[in-house]
Enzyme design. Structure first.
Site, mmCIF file in Angstrom:
data_model
loop_
_atom_site.group_PDB
_atom_site.id
_atom_site.type_symbol
_atom_site.label_atom_id
_atom_site.label_comp_id
_atom_site.label_asym_id
_atom_site.label_seq_id
_atom_site.Cartn_x
_atom_site.Cartn_y
_atom_site.Cartn_z
ATOM 1 N N HIS A 1 74.923 24.384 119.013
ATOM 2 C CA HIS A 1 76.262 24.107 118.461
ATOM 3 C C HIS A 1 76.204 24.052 116.947
ATOM 4 O O HIS A 1 75.137 23.993 116.335
ATOM 5 C CB HIS A 1 76.794 22.765 118.987
ATOM 6 C CG HIS A 1 75.992 21.587 118.519
ATOM 7 N ND1 HIS A 1 74.760 21.270 119.035
ATOM 8 C CD2 HIS A 1 76.255 20.666 117.560
ATOM 9 C CE1 HIS A 1 74.287 20.203 118.428
ATOM 10 N NE2 HIS A 1 75.166 19.811 117.518
ATOM 11 N N ASP B 1 78.214 21.703 113.873
ATOM 12 C CA ASP B 1 78.844 20.385 113.902
ATOM 13 C C ASP B 1 80.346 20.429 113.614
ATOM 14 O O ASP B 1 80.796 21.080 112.661
ATOM 15 C CB ASP B 1 78.166 19.450 112.888
ATOM 16 C CG ASP B 1 76.738 19.124 113.311
ATOM 17 O OD1 ASP B 1 76.479 19.075 114.528
ATOM 18 O OD2 ASP B 1 75.891 18.934 112.429
ATOM 19 N N ARG C 1 72.561 10.411 110.643
ATOM 20 C CA ARG C 1 73.158 11.674 110.196
ATOM 21 C C ARG C 1 74.401 11.415 109.358
ATOM 22 O O ARG C 1 75.204 10.552 109.700
ATOM 23 C CB ARG C 1 73.537 12.506 111.427
ATOM 24 C CG ARG C 1 73.997 13.916 111.088
ATOM 25 C CD ARG C 1 74.423 14.678 112.340
ATOM 26 N NE ARG C 1 75.866 14.675 112.467
ATOM 27 C CZ ARG C 1 76.538 15.270 113.458
ATOM 28 N NH1 ARG C 1 75.882 15.916 114.409
ATOM 29 N NH2 ARG C 1 77.836 15.250 113.510
ATOM 30 N N HIS D 1 72.319 24.579 115.778
ATOM 31 C CA HIS D 1 71.104 23.804 116.043
ATOM 32 C C HIS D 1 71.139 23.240 117.457
ATOM 33 O O HIS D 1 72.192 23.227 118.114
ATOM 34 C CB HIS D 1 70.908 22.709 114.998
ATOM 35 C CG HIS D 1 72.075 21.782 114.869
ATOM 36 N ND1 HIS D 1 73.226 22.134 114.189
ATOM 37 C CD2 HIS D 1 72.304 20.532 115.345
ATOM 38 C CE1 HIS D 1 74.094 21.140 114.249
ATOM 39 N NE2 HIS D 1 73.560 20.162 114.960
HETATM 40 C C1 SIN Z 1 72.746 16.869 116.073
HETATM 41 O O1 SIN Z 1 73.222 17.731 116.805
HETATM 42 O O2 SIN Z 1 73.254 16.569 114.998
HETATM 43 C C2 SIN Z 1 71.479 16.154 116.499
HETATM 44 C C3 SIN Z 1 70.260 16.903 116.120
HETATM 45 C C4 SIN Z 1 69.010 16.153 116.474
HETATM 46 O O3 SIN Z 1 69.064 14.994 116.871
HETATM 47 O O4 SIN Z 1 67.937 16.737 116.339
#
Ligand code: SIN
Length: 282
Positions: free
Chosen positions: A98, A100, A273, A258
């Site tokens: 996906h 973000d 994050r 990612h």
């Molecule tokens: C995310 O999708 O922001 C999480 C990525 C992660 O935890 O590695």
């Protein structure tokens, strides 16, 4: 200290050494990180010692930060999302390809993820380059996609069912939603977006949030979307980042996707994050 940049794969990702994000980052240093981000789609900085405010301060260098529209933030820090998987949890957050917040009118420009606690092995994050995914398609399919827009929404992911069984927003005990179960977000974006800084075209559909093409049904859209979701994760478009405690990943959501691997049951992983608000994709 001199800044060095070492690509992780030819497709996406570079390790950047010689920058301490806990100190005020000078304009020159910031310019190097920003250029590396534009060139590689994702950059990784190891051995950082950051508190949530450091993360916020560095994120704000790129622009205003998002408050996550669906998940409860870290106490006292509305812009920080703490991504937690506990030893007893089965689900993780972000465990499929996906980009973000693509369900917002102005999806995230970049995200910054800081590793506070990581499992002894596993919990890596995969990244994929959406310029390459687009460029590898035939001229004919590129022409078709260039004229399409797609609907992105939260309906497949932010549901109690998704969280209860095999979902990818983490287990409810560790990751709580900030809004009632029936709250949803939706936006329509071009299937191929032009990066506002590099001018390159990138594929902009993802299997978490893109549900159909505009003016088509989900059933009509499914075969082509299925093809694109399988295509965009081809290994030659990707890299795999192995975390160490204190590492930071910074990725450009306008041209990458990612995937957080969920292969470390029985161990705890805690990440923080922030996401930077982007512009309306064109
Ligand atoms: C995310 O999708 O922001 C999480 C990525 C992660 O935890 O590695």
């Amino acid at each position: 200290m001199a800044i060095t940049i070492q690509p992780v794969s030819p497709a996406v990702g570079a390790e950047v050494a010689g920058v301490d994000l806990a100190r005020p980052v000078g304009d020159n240093e910031f310019g190097v990180v920003r250029e590396a981000l534009l060139a590689h789609g994702a950059v990784f900085l190891r051995s950082q010692v950051l508190n949530p405010q450091d993360l916020i301060d560095f994120g704000r260098r790129f622009g205003p930060l998002n408050v996550h529209p669906m998940m409860r933030p870290l106490d006292g820090y509305p812009a920080v999302l703490e991504i937690v998987k506990n030893p007893e949890d089965r689900n993780n957050f972000g465990g499929s390809w996906h980009t973000d917040l693509s369900y917002l009118e102005r999806p995230a420009l970049a995200s910054l993820l800081y590793a506070k606690e990581i499992p002894p092995v596993g919990g890596d994050t995969l990244f994929a380059n959406m310029y390459l995914a687009y460029e590898a398609l035939s001229d004919g399919l590129r022409r078709v996609l260039d004229g399409l827009r797609a609907v992105h929404n939260t309906r497949m992911i932010y549901t109690p069912d998704a969280q209860a069984g095999g979902g990818i927003i983490g287990d409810a005990a560790s990751m709580q939603r900030s809004r009632p179960d029936d709250a949803h977000e939706e936006a329509i974006h071009p299937v191929v977006r032009t990066h506002p800084e590099t001018g390159r075209k990138a594929l902009y559909v993802n299997c978490n949030f893109t549900v159909r093409f505009e003016d088509m049904t989900e059933a009509e859209s499914a075969p082509l979307l299925r093809f694109l979701f399988a295509h965009l994760e081809r290994p030659e478009f990707t890299c795999r980042f192995r975390w160490s405690e204190g590492a930071v990943a910074l990725w450009d959501n306008r041209c990458t996707q990612h995937y957080a691997l969920n292969d470390y049951h029985g161990h705890r992983r805690v990440m923080q994050r922030v996401s930077v608000e982007g512009d309306r994709p064109v």
